[in-house]
Scaffold this active site. Structure first.
Site, PDB file in Angstrom:
ATOM      1  N   VAL A 166       1.169  -3.958  16.531  1.00  0.00           N
ATOM      2  CA  VAL A 166       1.009  -4.169  17.966  1.00  0.00           C
ATOM      3  C   VAL A 166      -0.225  -3.393  18.395  1.00  0.00           C
ATOM      4  CG1 VAL A 166       1.999  -3.838  20.261  1.00  0.00           C
ATOM      5  CG2 VAL A 166       3.485  -4.470  18.334  1.00  0.00           C
ATOM      6  N   CYS A 167      -1.177  -4.077  19.023  1.00  0.00           N
ATOM      7  CA  CYS A 167      -2.374  -3.443  19.568  1.00  0.00           C
ATOM      8  C   CYS A 167      -3.130  -2.684  18.474  1.00  0.00           C
ATOM      9  CB  CYS A 167      -1.983  -2.548  20.740  1.00  0.00           C
ATOM     10  SG  CYS A 167      -3.354  -2.059  21.809  1.00  0.00           S
ATOM     11  N   THR A 168      -3.399  -1.397  18.677  1.00  0.00           N
ATOM     12  CA  THR A 168      -4.200  -0.632  17.715  1.00  0.00           C
ATOM     13  C   THR A 168      -3.428  -0.238  16.470  1.00  0.00           C
ATOM     14  OG1 THR A 168      -3.707   1.382  18.962  1.00  0.00           O
ATOM     15  CG2 THR A 168      -5.778   0.258  19.463  1.00  0.00           C
TER      16      THR A 168
ATOM     17  N   THR B 284      -6.755  -7.107  17.580  1.00  0.00           N
ATOM     18  CA  THR B 284      -6.298  -5.873  18.199  1.00  0.00           C
ATOM     19  C   THR B 284      -6.736  -5.934  19.658  1.00  0.00           C
ATOM     20  OG1 THR B 284      -6.267  -3.449  18.001  1.00  0.00           O
ATOM     21  CG2 THR B 284      -8.383  -4.561  17.621  1.00  0.00           C
TER      22      THR B 284
END
Length: 320
Positions: free
Chosen positions: A100-102, A120
């Site tokens: 998730v994300c970074t 990302t």
């Protein structure tokens, strides 16, 4: 029971961690998924928002996980070698690995994104590409699904990815039920554009009524002119504003809704493929198969066999 384990790295983004917890760890999903949080060492893990969370388990939890979710973290330094090795070992054992994300930076550090398409948060995409040139970074999508490895864009895109995984595991109806509980959009395509460096209006601020009307008339041959007329806009202005507000062109949105409804009908009814095509406005059986296969890489009949089998098994009454 499908085991989902979230790996909390210091300093974990609390919202990113909460997403898989709400999707997979909610009490409503305990017949489908188990959920746990682990860390490099059991104990408190600081978050980016001023408080700590308690991870009851260490890296050994990854060994038995069916799905591993790595939420975002900051600063974006490489995780310790024992963490990247645990991720590699789990992937080699067949675990589905998700960021998730970074969190994508941890997967990249473990080499799990080499030669793969990944995303990302748009603000960190250039950095991910620079640090890990073997990764095919796509900064413009909500999420990527490479089968055994999936990544999501920033923050709330993690919801889209987790719902997509539920949809893959158990079908659209199961994912829609979770979306209703979480009060979020039930389905946004992975390829939908991230809103980069521009203000985002509340979803469907101007066109909620028109979209609701369209969903009630999917069987009809709707056009941009029809949608614009219902909304009271000129077609060109409507198309431009709709794209700005939702991130997708009107007809692309309409096709996505038709495919979503077709999936629901295939999962929950015994209607023929021709009848499903007619009810969803996807035209002839051949045209329906073309759109469906393009979207999902499988035929309507194969999809029905797969998901009706799963759903009927899951819904079968238990013996007392």
């Amino acid at each position: 029971m499908h085991s989902v384990v979230a790996l909390a790295l210091p300093d974990v983004v609390a919202f990113d961690l909460a997403i898989p917890a709400q999707v997979f760890g909610h009490e409503d999903e305990r017949q489908r998924y188990s959920f746990a949080v682990c860390a490099a060492e059991p104990g408190l893990v600081h978050t980016t928002t001023g408080y700590a969370i308690h991870a009851a388990e260490g890296l050994d939890a990854l060994r038995s996980a069916d799905t591993i979710v790595v939420p975002g973290f900051s600063p974006l330094t490489d995780p310790p070698p024992e963490v990247t090795q645990a991720l590699r070992d789990a992937a080699a054992n067949g675990a589905r690995v998700v960021s998730v994300c970074t969190g994508a930076f941890a997967l990249a550090a473990a080499g799990l994104l080499d030669g793969r398409r990944a995303t990302t948060h748009w603000r960190n995409a250039e950095r991910l590409q620079t640090l890990y040139p073997a990764v095919a970074v796509d900064a413009g999508v909500l999420y990527t699904d490479e089968g055994d490895v999936s990544t999501s864009a920033g923050v709330a895109a993690g919801i889209d990815l987790c719902l997509h995984l539920v949809r893959t595991d158990h079908g659209a109806e199961a994912a829609n039920r979770i979306a209703r509980r979480m009060v979020v959009a039930p389905h946004r395509e992975g390829g939908q554009t991230q809103f980069i460096e521009r203000p985002v209006a509340a979803p469907l601020t101007h066109f909620a009524e028109t979209c609701g009307w369209a969903l009630q008339h999917l069987a009809e041959p709707l056009t941009v002119v029809d949608l614009a007329a219902h909304a009271g806009w000129a077609p060109s202005s409507f198309a431009r504003k709709f794209l700005k507000e939702t991130g997708t062109p009107p007809l692309r949105w309409l096709t996505s809704q038709r495919i979503a409804e077709a999936r629901r009908l295939l999962e929950t009814t015994d209607l023929t493929v021709q009848a499903v095509a007619a009810r969803t406005g996807l035209g002839t059986s051949a045209n329906f198969r073309l759109h469906f296969t393009r979207e999902l890489n499988t035929t309507p009949s194969s999809y029905r066999r797969l998901y009706q089998g799963r759903n009927r098994s899951a819904l079968a009454p238990r013996s007392s």
